[in-house]
Design an enzyme around this catalytic site. Structure first.
Site, PDB file in Angstrom:
ATOM      1  N   ASP A  37     -31.381   4.081 -22.407  1.00  0.00           N
ATOM      2  CA  ASP A  37     -30.482   3.185 -23.134  1.00  0.00           C
ATOM      3  C   ASP A  37     -29.087   3.454 -22.583  1.00  0.00           C
ATOM      4  O   ASP A  37     -28.486   4.487 -22.870  1.00  0.00           O
ATOM      5  CB  ASP A  37     -30.560   3.491 -24.634  1.00  0.00           C
ATOM      6  CG  ASP A  37     -29.508   2.734 -25.453  1.00  0.00           C
ATOM      7  OD1 ASP A  37     -28.754   1.916 -24.876  1.00  0.00           O
ATOM      8  OD2 ASP A  37     -29.440   2.975 -26.677  1.00  0.00           O
ATOM      9  N   LYS A  96     -19.466  -0.259 -19.639  1.00  0.00           N
ATOM     10  CA  LYS A  96     -20.455  -1.337 -19.764  1.00  0.00           C
ATOM     11  C   LYS A  96     -19.791  -2.706 -19.957  1.00  0.00           C
ATOM     12  O   LYS A  96     -20.336  -3.732 -19.548  1.00  0.00           O
ATOM     13  CB  LYS A  96     -21.372  -1.031 -20.946  1.00  0.00           C
ATOM     14  CG  LYS A  96     -22.574  -1.933 -21.104  1.00  0.00           C
ATOM     15  CD  LYS A  96     -23.482  -1.370 -22.184  1.00  0.00           C
ATOM     16  CE  LYS A  96     -24.668  -2.258 -22.473  1.00  0.00           C
ATOM     17  NZ  LYS A  96     -25.555  -1.645 -23.484  1.00  0.00           N
ATOM     18  N   GLU A 107     -32.380  -4.961 -25.092  1.00  0.00           N
ATOM     19  CA  GLU A 107     -32.259  -3.934 -26.131  1.00  0.00           C
ATOM     20  C   GLU A 107     -32.994  -4.299 -27.428  1.00  0.00           C
ATOM     21  O   GLU A 107     -33.740  -3.470 -27.960  1.00  0.00           O
ATOM     22  CB  GLU A 107     -30.775  -3.637 -26.406  1.00  0.00           C
ATOM     23  CG  GLU A 107     -30.138  -2.876 -25.239  1.00  0.00           C
ATOM     24  CD  GLU A 107     -28.605  -2.876 -25.262  1.00  0.00           C
ATOM     25  OE1 GLU A 107     -28.021  -3.300 -26.283  1.00  0.00           O
ATOM     26  OE2 GLU A 107     -28.002  -2.466 -24.265  1.00  0.00           O
ATOM     27  N   ASP A 136     -27.706  -4.834 -34.475  1.00  0.00           N
ATOM     28  CA  ASP A 136     -27.267  -3.695 -33.663  1.00  0.00           C
ATOM     29  C   ASP A 136     -25.756  -3.527 -33.756  1.00  0.00           C
ATOM     30  O   ASP A 136     -24.997  -4.298 -33.165  1.00  0.00           O
ATOM     31  CB  ASP A 136     -27.699  -3.930 -32.198  1.00  0.00           C
ATOM     32  CG  ASP A 136     -27.319  -2.763 -31.275  1.00  0.00           C
ATOM     33  OD1 ASP A 136     -26.548  -1.868 -31.699  1.00  0.00           O
ATOM     34  OD2 ASP A 136     -27.799  -2.754 -30.128  1.00  0.00           O
TER      35      ASP A 136
HETATM   36  P1  ADP Z   1     -23.482   2.005 -28.384  1.00  0.00           P
HETATM   37  O1  ADP Z   1     -24.720   1.214 -28.559  1.00  0.00           O
HETATM   38  O2  ADP Z   1     -22.249   1.184 -28.378  1.00  0.00           O
HETATM   39  O3  ADP Z   1     -23.531   2.943 -27.232  1.00  0.00           O
HETATM   40  P2  ADP Z   1     -24.190   3.794 -30.592  1.00  0.00           P
HETATM   41  O4  ADP Z   1     -25.403   3.105 -31.067  1.00  0.00           O
HETATM   42  O5  ADP Z   1     -24.383   5.149 -30.003  1.00  0.00           O
HETATM   43  O6  ADP Z   1     -23.277   2.899 -29.689  1.00  0.00           O
HETATM   44  O7  ADP Z   1     -23.229   3.913 -31.862  1.00  0.00           O
HETATM   45  C1  ADP Z   1     -22.029   4.627 -31.827  1.00  0.00           C
HETATM   46  C2  ADP Z   1     -21.330   4.439 -33.144  1.00  0.00           C
HETATM   47  O8  ADP Z   1     -22.144   4.911 -34.214  1.00  0.00           O
HETATM   48  C3  ADP Z   1     -20.039   5.230 -33.214  1.00  0.00           C
HETATM   49  O9  ADP Z   1     -19.020   4.423 -33.753  1.00  0.00           O
HETATM   50  C4  ADP Z   1     -20.394   6.361 -34.162  1.00  0.00           C
HETATM   51  O10 ADP Z   1     -19.275   6.853 -34.882  1.00  0.00           O
HETATM   52  C5  ADP Z   1     -21.362   5.661 -35.083  1.00  0.00           C
HETATM   53  N1  ADP Z   1     -22.150   6.637 -35.843  1.00  0.00           N
HETATM   54  C6  ADP Z   1     -22.954   7.602 -35.358  1.00  0.00           C
HETATM   55  N2  ADP Z   1     -23.462   8.336 -36.369  1.00  0.00           N
HETATM   56  C7  ADP Z   1     -22.958   7.816 -37.517  1.00  0.00           C
HETATM   57  C8  ADP Z   1     -23.084   8.133 -38.902  1.00  0.00           C
HETATM   58  N3  ADP Z   1     -23.802   9.157 -39.313  1.00  0.00           N
HETATM   59  N4  ADP Z   1     -22.410   7.374 -39.784  1.00  0.00           N
HETATM   60  C9  ADP Z   1     -21.654   6.348 -39.386  1.00  0.00           C
HETATM   61  N5  ADP Z   1     -21.482   5.998 -38.107  1.00  0.00           N
HETATM   62  C10 ADP Z   1     -22.133   6.731 -37.186  1.00  0.00           C
HETATM   63 MG    MG Z   2     -26.586   0.530 -28.249  1.00  0.00          MG
END
Ligand code: ADP
Ligand code: MG
Length: 622
Positions: free
Chosen positions: A25, A88, A185, A207
């Protein structure tokens, strides 16, 4: 792009021999790598047990070398210009494509096709930066699995166009990975939840990542997955929730950060608080700024919900639009899959549950669900199948692909909605006597005339042996691979000369572009038919006039004076009609000229045969 799942009879793998395959991912904020172990998909953590790799690359000051992930994140505030986050967003994009309100601290170089970034290590393309992230994950997987990777599946957003998909594929190749395929995705998330084995139905994938929000509506019927609609907001994500907490902190504590580092520190604290609040009713925020100011606050879950209410509501607009595009209501949705770390926030789960009238699926880790689905897919594609798993996911192409022919017309070679991979060939011929080169113009779209379609590529086939018009046989082959990338080749059959291009469009099409082009083709269908008929008649007239002129020069002596005069008269009539835009008049003229030259053509044919036979022994001809 619509997704199809079809059954494919595959060679069964050699027993006991497993090929190492992983799913990646490649996220805007975080990236992950996963594999299937003993039939169960698992994320591979780093040597400190952390599953995520922040999608951040820093080019070091020392000669060469990069930091990727947490190491780069730690230095981001101090070295923003050389620390690339959210790369990205730039994949397959020109500078003009991302005029959103976010400001980036980078030194951009606007180049045709894709933007570049000037770093201390030189000019880097988003493909190179992404390759560093992929390389780090590849090293992690190789160490953890104890062998070379046979192949990877890399996920991309469903709305990624050709250019963005190609850039992602290039990045993986640059990282030395063998890409089995790119996977959308939301489809990966649906696979992780086993929805592909579930009953038929329509599912929503919600998402919410770090900086982007994507909603996809998928339908599964007769073992086939299709993306019905996608929507989203490319400037809405978990970061915005951090920002709300940050503003609340500054206001409540009555402080004003003066340096980038203080701002960064407070943003980190804000993020920590936000993440803590998913499991606890309160979060304490303690920090000391470089000015000596101290922050010591308690943020309650209720306050957090209140200050982020509008952000939560903002995700519902794209949700409604996606449903409207798919012509569905929330009650048509059988299940809602939650993806992205930010969907852990209880207020998000509550809002989504209320919107759809059912609790969303949250039992898989929303950070990991995409990587897990990609791992399952990679495992299947690498040949590690178990009975009942012998399927592949296929896309369909959204717009027809074709070639420009004489008269500015489009000949469609691969029709829209063909499932990919697909290969189609068609024969074309030369227009003029002695023509030795052919211009091949590849276009995409549903309309009949070239200017109404999208130009994808041009190339030339040279070295065609001189022949009379229409004698050369040029076979043009269109191949679209499993990732929707197009290769076109042309081959002259008698000489075997060949030319080819791989189409890497510098700018892809968004879903709304595609919808617009389709709409246009419906609106203009009637006009287009008339235009096509006219253009075809003109081309036919031109060819016949050119051939007649050539014949008159070559074999003038075969004609009596009257015959010659009749032919010239008919030919002049065609030329005159050709000037106008009356398709019937042109066609009638062409028909008349054909009739009056019939005998002449037969006599020329006899003479040609006689010439060919002269001086040859009969036994050499049989
Ligand atoms: P991307 O798909 O953009 O790479 P992610 O799916 O990894 O992103 O999501 C990242 C986001 O999720 C960040 O803003 C992070 O702070 C948030 N996040 C991760 N864990 C938690 C949580 N426990 N509570 C709230 N937000 C969270
Ligand atoms: Mg993602």
């Amino acid at each position: 792009m619509a997704l199809l799942q079809i059954s494919e009879p595959a060679a069964s793998p050699v027993p006991h021999e497993r090929r190492l395959a992983v799913g990646i991912d490649l996220g805007t904020t975080n990236s992950l790598v996963a594999t299937v172990r003993n039939g169960i998909p698992v994320v591979l953590p780093d040597d400190q047990g952390r599953p995520l790799l922040p999608s951040i690359v820093r080019y070091r000051d020392e000669a060469r070398g990069v930091d990727v992930g947490y190491a780069a994140e730690a230095l981001q505030a101090r070295d923003p210009q050389n620390t690339i986050v959210s790369v990205k967003r730039f994949m397959g994009r020109g500078l003009a494509d991302f005029t959103d309100d976010r400001r980036f601290p980078y030194r951009f170089i606007d180049e045709p096709g894709m933007v570049r970034l000037a770093t201390r290590a030189g000019i880097k393309s988003p493909v190179e930066v992404s390759a560093e992230i992929l390389r780090a994950l590849s090293v992690r997987a190789t160490l953890s699995l104890g062998g070379e990777l046979a192949g990877v599946v890399v996920t991309v957003p469903a709305y990624f166009d050709d250019a963005q998909r190609q850039a992602t594929k290039d990045a993986a190749k640059l990282a030395g990975l063998n890409v089995l395929r790119l996977l959308n995705e939301p489809t990966a998330a649906a696979i992780a939840y086993g929805l592909d084995n579930a009953a038929e139905g329509t599912y929503a994938v919600y998402d919410l990542g770090g900086g982007t929000f994507d909603i996809s509506i998928l339908t599964l019927s007769r073992g086939v997955f299709e993306v019905l609609a996608t929507n989203g907001d490319s400037a809405l994500g978990g970061d915005d929730f951090d920002h709300r907490v940050y503003c609340w902190m500054i206001e409540t504590a009555g402080i004003a950060p003066h340096s980038a580092e203080d701002t960064r520190l407070l943003m980190l604290k804000a993020r920590e608080a936000k993440e803590n609040l998913t499991l606890h009713p309160n979060a304490t925020i303690v920090a000391t700024l470089s000015t000596g100011d101290r922050v010591d606050l308690t943020l309650t879950a209720d306050t957090f919900t209140a200050i982020t209410r509008t952000l939560v509501a903002k995700t519902l607009t794209p949700l409604k639009r996606a449903l409207r595009d798919a012509q569905l209501t929330p009650f048509d949705i059988k299940g809602v899959v939650m993806v992205g770390g930010a969907t852990r926030m209880p207020q998000i789960q509550k809002a989504v549950g209320e919107f759809f009238g059912q609790p969303p699926l949250t039992n898989l880790d929303p950070d990991q669900v995409v990587a897990l689905g990609a791992a399952i897919q990679a495992n299947v594609l690498a040949g590690n199948r178990s009975p009942g798993e012998d399927w592949l996911l296929l896309d369909v192409i959204p717009l027809s692909l074709g070639l420009e022919t004489m008269g500015g017309l489009v000949e469609k070679v691969v029709p829209r909605n063909s499932t990919i991979p697909v290969a189609r060939s068609q024969e074309f011929t030369t227009f003029k006597d002695g023509q030795t080169a052919m211009a091949i113009h590849v276009v995409q779209g549903e309309r009949e005339k070239v200017p109404d379609c999208r130009s994808l590529a041009r190339f030339e086939l040279r070295g065609i042996p001189p022949m009379v018009a229409g004698a050369a046989r040029i076979r043009v082959t269109f191949q679209v691979d499993a990732d929707g990338l197009l290769a076109v080749s042309a081959r002259e059959e008698t000489s075997g000369i060949e030319a080819a291009v791989t189409v890497k469009p510098s700018y892809g099409l968004s879903d709304s572009d595609i919808a617009g082009m389709l709409q246009d083709s419906f609106t203009h269908a009637a006009n287009d038919m008339v235009a096509r008929a006219l253009a075809e008649a003109q081309v036919e007239a031109d060819m016949l006039v050119a051939a007649t002129r050539a014949a008159l020069t070559a074999d003038n002596d075969l004609l009596s004076d009257e015959e010659r005069a009749a032919i010239v008269k008919a030919m002049d009539a065609v030329v005159a009609a050709r000037e106008g835009s009356d398709q019937r008049a042109i066609s009638a003229g062409t028909k008349a000229l054909n009739q009056v030259t019939g005998d002449f053509a037969a006599r020329r044919m006899d003479r040609g045969v006689a010439r060919a036979l002269t001086g040859r022994r009969v036994d050499a001809l049989t």
